[in-house]
Design a protein around this motif. Structure first.
Motif, PDB file in Angstrom:
ATOM      1  N   VAL A 140       0.832  -1.205   0.000  1.00  0.00           N
ATOM      2  CA  VAL A 140       0.000   0.000   0.000  1.00  0.00           C
ATOM      3  C   VAL A 140       0.865   1.252   0.000  1.00  0.00           C
ATOM      4  N   GLY A 141       1.889   1.267   0.817  1.00  0.00           N
ATOM      5  CA  GLY A 141       2.780   2.425   0.881  1.00  0.00           C
ATOM      6  C   GLY A 141       3.475   2.693  -0.439  1.00  0.00           C
TER       7      GLY A 141
ATOM      8  N   PRO B 289       0.036  16.921  -2.254  1.00  0.00           N
ATOM      9  CA  PRO B 289       0.642  15.664  -2.749  1.00  0.00           C
ATOM     10  C   PRO B 289       1.910  15.286  -1.996  1.00  0.00           C
ATOM     11  N   ILE B 290       2.633  16.269  -1.459  1.00  0.00           N
ATOM     12  CA  ILE B 290       3.794  15.930  -0.637  1.00  0.00           C
ATOM     13  C   ILE B 290       3.340  15.160   0.602  1.00  0.00           C
ATOM     14  N   ALA B 291       2.213  15.616   1.202  1.00  0.00           N
ATOM     15  CA  ALA B 291       1.661  14.909   2.360  1.00  0.00           C
ATOM     16  C   ALA B 291       1.273  13.485   1.973  1.00  0.00           C
ATOM     17  N   ALA B 292       0.703  13.317   0.758  1.00  0.00           N
ATOM     18  CA  ALA B 292       0.334  11.976   0.301  1.00  0.00           C
ATOM     19  C   ALA B 292       1.574  11.099   0.149  1.00  0.00           C
TER      20      ALA B 292
ATOM     21  N   PHE C  51       5.268   6.792   2.393  1.00  0.00           N
ATOM     22  CA  PHE C  51       6.531   6.391   2.993  1.00  0.00           C
ATOM     23  C   PHE C  51       6.318   5.827   4.391  1.00  0.00           C
ATOM     24  N   MET C  52       5.464   6.499   5.182  1.00  0.00           N
ATOM     25  CA  MET C  52       5.196   6.056   6.550  1.00  0.00           C
ATOM     26  C   MET C  52       4.588   4.656   6.556  1.00  0.00           C
TER      27      MET C  52
END
Length: 209
Positions: A109-110, A197-200, A205-206
């Protein structure tokens, strides 16, 4: 003459019977299913209409929790079976296998989230303005997911189940991702569209980590 060890009891918990642990696991997991159905639906739908990629990514993360929950329910059902000819020490390793499956699921998923976010970042001028309602949904999701994590972890510790601990931390990763998404939406609303999109990407990554 070789002496074989006696069949092992549940290596995780000597205080609760398999039936008690199974009941606790099923109860907490069905609560998680209900919460994730509502959250995933709200996040994806509102994310589409509010044009927030971060919120959509968070909704996909919540959807992955549903798959994780059903993996736990399946492992819980089979793991409580008594020892038999093929499994002389019982079926407790179903929990270990389920924990591994949860990890593989998160990695997949990540990776998908990261790919989607990077694609958007390649065209920064095409990133739309996010609607304010996305921020309210992200904040609500953060509170709900943190509460779900605390509830599930408490149950996991009570019955000493590594499988339930893994699923609880999956919920905690959702809470952290909602926080990041909320910050990205705030940045977008303040005139920095690229932050959504940076937050996405950060959420992806998380989750993979």
């Amino acid at each position: 003459m070789t002496a074989f060890p006696p069949p092992l009891e549940d290596p995780e918990d000597d205080e609760h019977s398999p039936a008690e642990r199974a009941a606790a696991a099923a109860r907490s997991t069905w609560v998680s299913v209900g919460v994730n159905v509502v959250l995933a639906s709200a996040q994806i739908i509102i994310g589409i209409f509010s044009k927030s990629q971060g919120l959509i990514a968070d909704g996909i993360h919540s959807s992955s929790d549903l798959i994780a929950d059903f993996i736990v329910l399946l492992a819980n059902r089979h793991g409580q079976k008594a020892a038999d000819a093929d499994h002389p020490y019982g079926h407790y390793r179903y929990e270990t296998a389920a924990s591994l499956a949860l990890g593989v699921l998160l990695l997949a998923v990540g990776g998908g989230m990261l790919w989607s976010a990077v694609t958007k970042l390649e065209q920064p001028d095409a990133i739309p303005q996010v609607h304010l309602v996305a921020l309210w949904v992200a904040c609500g999701a953060l509170v709900i997911k943190e509460a779900l994590f605390r509830y599930m972890l408490a149950v996991a510790k009570r019955v000493k189940s590594s499988m339930l601990v893994a699923n609880a931390w999956h919920a905690r990763s959702d809470a952290a991702s909602s926080l990041v998404v909320g910050l990205g939406i705030i940045g977008n609303l303040l005139g920095y569209p690229i932050l959504d999109p940076i937050a996405a990407a950060i959420v992806g990554f998380m989750v993979a980590r």
